[in-house]
Design a protein around this motif. Sequence first.
Motif, mmCIF file in Angstrom:
data_model
loop_
_atom_site.group_PDB
_atom_site.id
_atom_site.type_symbol
_atom_site.label_atom_id
_atom_site.label_comp_id
_atom_site.label_asym_id
_atom_site.label_seq_id
_atom_site.Cartn_x
_atom_site.Cartn_y
_atom_site.Cartn_z
ATOM 1 N N ILE A 120 34.024 41.049 48.748
ATOM 2 C CA ILE A 120 34.887 42.212 48.988
ATOM 3 C C ILE A 120 34.230 43.480 48.462
ATOM 4 O O ILE A 120 34.204 44.523 49.142
ATOM 5 N N ALA A 121 33.678 43.411 47.251
ATOM 6 C CA ALA A 121 33.040 44.587 46.654
ATOM 7 C C ALA A 121 31.800 45.002 47.442
ATOM 8 O O ALA A 121 31.553 46.201 47.658
ATOM 9 N N ALA A 122 31.003 44.016 47.895
ATOM 10 C CA ALA A 122 29.794 44.337 48.656
ATOM 11 C C ALA A 122 30.141 44.952 50.012
ATOM 12 O O ALA A 122 29.441 45.862 50.486
ATOM 13 N N ASN A 123 31.193 44.477 50.640
ATOM 14 C CA ASN A 123 31.604 45.037 51.924
ATOM 15 C C ASN A 123 32.013 46.499 51.765
ATOM 16 O O ASN A 123 31.669 47.354 52.595
ATOM 17 N N ARG A 124 32.732 46.805 50.693
ATOM 18 C CA ARG A 124 33.126 48.193 50.426
ATOM 19 C C ARG A 124 31.888 49.052 50.146
ATOM 20 O O ARG A 124 31.781 50.185 50.637
ATOM 21 N N TYR A 125 30.947 48.509 49.384
ATOM 22 C CA TYR A 125 29.731 49.246 49.075
ATOM 23 C C TYR A 125 28.949 49.563 50.351
ATOM 24 O O TYR A 125 28.473 50.687 50.544
ATOM 25 N N ALA A 126 28.831 48.579 51.253
ATOM 26 C CA ALA A 126 28.099 48.783 52.498
ATOM 27 C C ALA A 126 28.780 49.843 53.367
ATOM 28 O O ALA A 126 28.122 50.734 53.927
ATOM 29 N N ASN A 127 30.103 49.776 53.494
ATOM 30 C CA ASN A 127 30.833 50.736 54.320
ATOM 31 C C ASN A 127 30.667 52.161 53.800
ATOM 32 O O ASN A 127 30.587 53.119 54.586
ATOM 33 N N ARG A 128 30.617 52.296 52.485
ATOM 34 C CA ARG A 128 30.497 53.645 51.909
ATOM 35 C C ARG A 128 29.062 54.162 51.957
ATOM 36 O O ARG A 128 28.802 55.320 51.600
ATOM 37 N N HIS A 129 28.108 53.317 52.388
ATOM 38 C CA HIS A 129 26.707 53.758 52.430
ATOM 39 C C HIS A 129 26.142 53.819 53.844
ATOM 40 O O HIS A 129 24.929 53.874 54.017
ATOM 41 N N PHE A 130 27.022 53.785 54.829
ATOM 42 C CA PHE A 130 26.543 53.974 56.204
ATOM 43 C C PHE A 130 25.896 55.343 56.371
ATOM 44 O O PHE A 130 24.854 55.496 57.022
#
Length: 827
Positions: free
Chosen positions: A273-283
């Motif tokens: 969950i945390a990694a998915n949020r991190y990826a979305n915020r770094h597009f």
Amino acid sequence: MLSLSLAWKLFWRDWKSGELRILIFALWVAIGGLTAITLLVDRIDRGMTKEAAQVLGADRLISGPRPIDAKFSEHASELGLNTSDLLWFSSVVVAEEEFHLATVRAVDAQFPLAGSLEIADKAFGEGKLTRGAPESGTVWLSNRLLYLLKLSVGDTVQVGVATMKVAGVVVVEPGGSSFFNFSPTLIMNINDVPSTDIVQPGSRLSYRLALSGSESALSDFDQWAESELNKSQRLLGADSGAPQLGSALGRAKNYLNLAGVLGLILGGIAIAIAANRYANRHFDHSALLRCMGLKKNQVLSIFCLVLLLAGLSGSLLGSASGYLVNEVLIKALADLLPEKVPAPQLATFLISLVTGLTVLIGFALPALICIRSIQPMRILRRDLAPVNLSSWFIVSVAVFALSLVLYWYAQNLKLVLAIVVGGGVLTMISLLAASGLLKLARRWSQTRSIAVKFGVEHLQRHKSASLIQITAFGLTLTLILTIFLLRNELIADWKAQLPADAPNHFLVNIQQEDVDDLHQLFASKDIKAADIFPMVRGRVTELNGEKPEQVLPEKAQNHNSLRRELNLTWRNEMPEANSIEQGEWNMRDATEPQISMEQKMAEALHLTLGDEVTFTIGGQTISAPITSIRKVDWDSFQPNFYVIFNPGALDEMPSTYITSFFLPPDQKLVLNELVRQFPTVSVIELDLILNEVRSVLEKASLAVEMVLVFVILAGLAVLFATTRATLDEKLYESAILKTLGARRDFIRKTTLVEYWVLGILSGGMAAIATEGLAFALYTYIFKMDAVWHAWIWLAAPVAGLLMVVPAGAIGNRKVLSLPPVAILNDS
């Protein structure tokens, strides 16, 4: 080199801004809990196994009817193991006019390798810790044998043709309490055995080689000896040498391994969950790097390096924290843990570090791979989303990584398959259940206040995210409740299995004419005794009319039931600690024989209902069909049998009787009266085994208590990561609502309503899932009877509220405090 430099700068910037803190925190908690659990399990397990070895008298025993080949002791010495040569046999010992059958234990100067040997200088005196064998020409006798022979310390006793002096009284002897040690004990020096002339061709002897040493050396020896033992030899450990301890240790290990596995899964969910949020915020950052000329693979490698740095940070912090927590617990609970808790093994830390990185890659990499497909145009068009990977690919990567780690960690393929397959099925069912519960919540909200209606409608509008949240919260709660449930019922099962008044003495060699008098003695002394069973000894010689070696595979031919004479009995009623698995119990008086066979023996010998088994009993043969197959509780400390005949079938066979009973320590002198009244009866004292079993169960229960804490902490990490995953969306929506005139109180109410609904729905789903998961674990892993838990259906929703609502309120504080302008400008 450029990628590494950029990755470090990006990592440091994201750390300072808080972008990576959630992911590192999730990994920190997961690996910290895993390390603490692994260390705890490993150290207590090794400590309990060492203590359990006191019952056996050594860490390992090789036993056989012929002298043990010197190659075993030579190889043990090469591995740095200590060895001790032992010889057991039965012999009549004589003192003037008195004589009695005794179990003679011939030992060497290294005896005992484990446990305590206490020798007193008078009958029923206080024992002193002793090591080694009696001096040549002397023996030590147990209190009971001393009484039966009417001797005192300093008198002489005849063993075979040798006359020896009684030099002491055995108070405590390691490995001496056994279901097969029917006679009182005499300990002598192994060098004196030839002078007795007892060892002759055809003598029934038990040669033993005792071994002790480090776990690694013992493990190496086990692997080497497996192919070197002949069919008549057995290699015994703490579990196989004392079955009651083996059962206790086995269940404790299964629970602790399960708790570690579930804690790891919870940590993996939080990481995903945390990694998915991190990826979305770094597009956007990925698009900017592409505009600066970096290629797709370079961008991916940069973020992978960031992930690696985060993984190393979280894993190292977790390993260090887990070690510190473990040390604090070990010192705080020193009085309750094994006396000598082994030091941590370096391999445990390496496993935790590699586990952290593997879980991080498996659960986080699929989310970061999406960054690779970001187009440079996104820097101008924010609506350009990356190409999503196949859901099956993402799930497959995560499941593969999880399975790999679980097997490495648990070393139990059955447990891993149960967790992975069961978890997959449980997740699918949970998603369907969450969807149905969400629809019910929407219908319920239609007649409620505007804040309630708005909060539930928000969950319905973002159905995918809501289903993921309900499922994540529900599964987290399911795992915590399952561990809590197992903890309570496992300990309750242990206590029921070994109550304070469990039989601690066995009587064997009871004559038929003494049965009624023995009943009267038990009644007059208010002694709690089991039923008195008739018993004959017989050997299995044929299966369905053929020799066992002709019809069974080689492994089955080595089953214990074929290597020795079995204790056989007969009765109308089924024994208390037995239950029918196949067929029917129909043991009526009849001369036509039939038998009921124990389940594991039937499985090992490939037998089923209707098969015929032939026994040789006292030179006579008798064949009988199997009419029922029983499950036997061998931990009951009651007389139990592999084979039970119907009454009348063995009337012509000479028999004795056997029973068990509980005798408090302050009534030990009753044994003297019992032996005086029934001189042919042999008493088996099991106090040592019972004390060791209770000690192991107490320490295993303590480990269970501590493990539960770490699983709850891992569950809280999931809650925190899940609430943070939707924070950006909630900030944006709250800014819009505030801009349109919504008050802060209204936003707080709608946010709380969402988490109230999520908590209740998650709890309801967890109640269903917990019952199903507990049933599967009880039935297939812990071999316990599954029961219905009505309280779960109330406790689960309440627990959901208590966990989800505070987590949601704390995780969404910014939603209420941040001004709309700041949020909209950042968007």
